[in-house]
Write a protein that holds these residues in place. Structure first.
Motif, PDB file in Angstrom:
ATOM      1  N   VAL A 157       6.660  -4.032   2.498  1.00  0.00           N
ATOM      2  CA  VAL A 157       6.366  -5.318   1.756  1.00  0.00           C
ATOM      3  C   VAL A 157       6.757  -4.005   0.295  1.00  0.00           C
ATOM      4  O   VAL A 157       6.840  -3.238   0.406  1.00  0.00           O
ATOM      5  N   CYS A 158       6.702  -4.995  -0.329  1.00  0.00           N
ATOM      6  CA  CYS A 158       6.896  -4.086  -1.976  1.00  0.00           C
ATOM      7  C   CYS A 158       5.405  -2.972  -2.497  1.00  0.00           C
ATOM      8  O   CYS A 158       4.761  -4.083  -1.316  1.00  0.00           O
ATOM      9  N   ARG A 159       5.460  -2.642  -3.772  1.00  0.00           N
ATOM     10  CA  ARG A 159       4.582  -1.673  -3.683  1.00  0.00           C
ATOM     11  C   ARG A 159       3.299  -2.729  -4.231  1.00  0.00           C
ATOM     12  O   ARG A 159       2.499  -2.470  -3.778  1.00  0.00           O
ATOM     13  N   LYS A 160       3.244  -3.691  -4.508  1.00  0.00           N
ATOM     14  CA  LYS A 160       2.718  -4.645  -5.045  1.00  0.00           C
ATOM     15  C   LYS A 160       1.854  -5.491  -4.484  1.00  0.00           C
ATOM     16  O   LYS A 160       0.198  -5.164  -3.760  1.00  0.00           O
ATOM     17  N   CYS A 161       2.394  -5.643  -3.642  1.00  0.00           N
ATOM     18  CA  CYS A 161       1.832  -5.926  -2.403  1.00  0.00           C
ATOM     19  C   CYS A 161       1.695  -5.422  -1.308  1.00  0.00           C
ATOM     20  O   CYS A 161      -0.313  -5.711  -1.018  1.00  0.00           O
ATOM     21  N   HIS A 162       1.403  -4.179  -1.034  1.00  0.00           N
ATOM     22  CA  HIS A 162       0.880  -3.348  -0.599  1.00  0.00           C
ATOM     23  C   HIS A 162      -0.351  -2.358  -0.729  1.00  0.00           C
ATOM     24  O   HIS A 162      -1.145  -2.454  -0.493  1.00  0.00           O
ATOM     25  N   ALA A 163      -0.420  -2.568  -2.642  1.00  0.00           N
ATOM     26  CA  ALA A 163      -1.866  -2.219  -2.736  1.00  0.00           C
ATOM     27  C   ALA A 163      -2.439  -3.561  -3.155  1.00  0.00           C
ATOM     28  O   ALA A 163      -3.527  -3.004  -3.244  1.00  0.00           O
TER      29      ALA A 163
END
Length: 99
Positions: free
Chosen positions: A71-77
């Motif tokens: 995942v990208c950082r946004k989706c992980h957050a």
């Protein structure tokens, strides 16, 4: 950051090789964004079943491709916000327990 009990695992050669192989198998693209038709670089190999002190020694949890997601950082957050948030903040900045 990782929990103290997981730091040795996340710095291990086994995890580094597994993480790289998994990211490569997903062509380094965020799986959540790709499902929406967006091409975003994946940055974090996320464990679906989260690592705990009880399961950190189980390679079926820690190193199994079936338990991983790129995942990208946004989706992980977003994933962690939805799962971990124990409170809500109203429009006035007041904090309330979710319970």
């Amino acid at each position: 950051m990782s929990q103290p009990y997981a730091r040795a695992f996340y710095s291990s050669i086994q995890w580094q090789e597994c993480r790289e192989a998994y990211a490569k198998s997903k062509r380094y693209l965020c799986e959540d964004c790709l499902a929406k038709g967006l091409y975003t670089p994946g940055e974090i190999v996320h464990h679906i079943t989260h690592i705990t002190p009880e399961n950190i020694g189980d390679p079926m949890v820690t190193l199994n491709f079936d338990n991983l997601r790129l995942v990208c950082r946004k989706c992980h957050a977003e994933e962690h916000k939805q799962r971990d948030r124990r409170y809500v903040v109203d429009e006035y900045g007041r904090v309330y327990s979710k319970q």
